[in-house]
Design an enzyme around this catalytic site. Structure first.
Site, PDB file in Angstrom:
ATOM      1  N   PRO A   2       0.788  -1.224   0.000  1.00 39.13           N
ATOM      2  CG  PRO A   2      -0.617  -1.481   1.787  1.00 39.13           C
ATOM      3  CD  PRO A   2       0.673  -1.943   1.256  1.00 39.13           C
ATOM      4  CD  GLU A   3       4.464   4.135  -2.646  1.00 37.05           C
ATOM      5  OE1 GLU A   3       4.216   5.354  -2.590  1.00 37.05           O
ATOM      6  OE2 GLU A   3       5.574   3.687  -2.964  1.00 37.05           O
TER       7      GLU A   3
END
Length: 269
Positions: A2-3
């Site tokens: 997750p960015e």
DNA sequence: ATGCTAACCTGCGCGC
DNA sequence: TGCGCGCAGGTTAGCA
């Protein structure tokens, strides 16, 4: 994984299925994440009605009538909506029935968290966050002002959450390439004009990634596959030794601030 | 204050 | 096929 774009995609993907629905059958199978899931999580969340699902930095804020959850996905966390009869997978740590579907929190490395928003820990995490990268408060003038007197590498600087939130390892490399700035350059040795460009490229690359992630929202329902943005063509990240798309020179890599970083020696100064 | 490193965990791909 | 090693999208704690 997750960015910021994936967290945003997650929020947008699950929100329509959660808002207005009651949470039931809340079950915690593995409370030991980055910080423990509170022991009253099941009891207190059960029967709550979901009011909103929002993103702040890389945190998901899930609000119900009487309480509010702060969650971070860490390095490997994800929320998926599945049919309740779907067998639990390894590392499915939390399940919450939501109408005809079930929300599951999955996190092999367990660097993520699920906390009550009002807890000291959650408040501590949220209180020193800098501006959202896609907001007007974040711009070149802000970066320039905050970088005076800072000797650290610009890549580490833009990855500092007190400066701006949501710029992770992938998009730090990408935005610096797009702005022609060497990731190792000291933050205070970059002009206001170049920071203007950098801020614009950060916004651009994140906005593009969100738009691309938004094309695969159905994945959150059937619980298959990864968000589409990750398949997008990256200019430098992970392209060590491959030709620069601009000048054909080999892309370099080196560790900056403990994180692998990718750049073009010719295009970035 | 600033800036660097280690640490939290599991899974995967690679070389042998 | 199996095994050990290095590395991975994030962030905080702790120390110079």
């Amino acid at each position: 994984m997750p960015e910021l774009p994936e967290v945003e995609t997650t929020a947008r993907g699950i929100a329509p299925f959660l808002i207005g629905q009651q949470f039931t059958h809340v079950r915690v199978h593995q409370p030991s994440l980055r910080w423990p899931i509170p022991s009253d999580f099941e009891q207190r969340l059960n029967n709550e009605i979901c009011v909103s699902v929002e993103r702040r930095a890389k945190y998901l804020i899930i609000e119900t009538t009487n309480t509010q959850i702060v969650s971070h996905l860490g390095m490997s966390g994800s929320f998926r909506l599945v049919d309740p009869t779907t067998p639990l997978k390894k590392h499915d740590h939390v399940q919450i029935r939501v109408g005809d579907l079930e929300l599951r929190y999955h996190d092999p490395r367990r660097f993520g968290c699920l906390l009550w928003c009002e807890s000291d820990r959650a408040q501590q995490l949220l209180q020193h966050l800098g501006p959202e990268p896609l907001s007007d408060a974040f711009n070149g003038a802000w970066l320039f002002a905050r970088s005076r007197g800072r000797h650290l590498a610009v890549k580490s600087f833009i990855m500092t959450n007190a400066i701006v939130v949501g710029v992770g390892n992938i998009y730090a490399s990408e935005s610096l390439f797009l702005s022609g700035i060497h990731p190792q350059r000291a933050a205070n040795r970059i002009s206001a004009v170049r920071y203007e460009r950098l801020a614009a490229e950060i916004k651009e690359v994140l906005a593009r990634a969100i738009a691309s992630g938004g094309t695969t929202l159905r994945d959150f329902v059937n619980g298959q596959g990864e968000p589409g943005y990750f398949q997008q063509t990256l200019a430098v990240y992970g392209r060590d030794g491959e030709p620069c798309r601009h000048c054909a020179q080999p892309i370099q890599s080196r560790v900056i601030g403990g994180r692998n970083s990718y750049y073009c020696l010719t295009c970035q100064r």
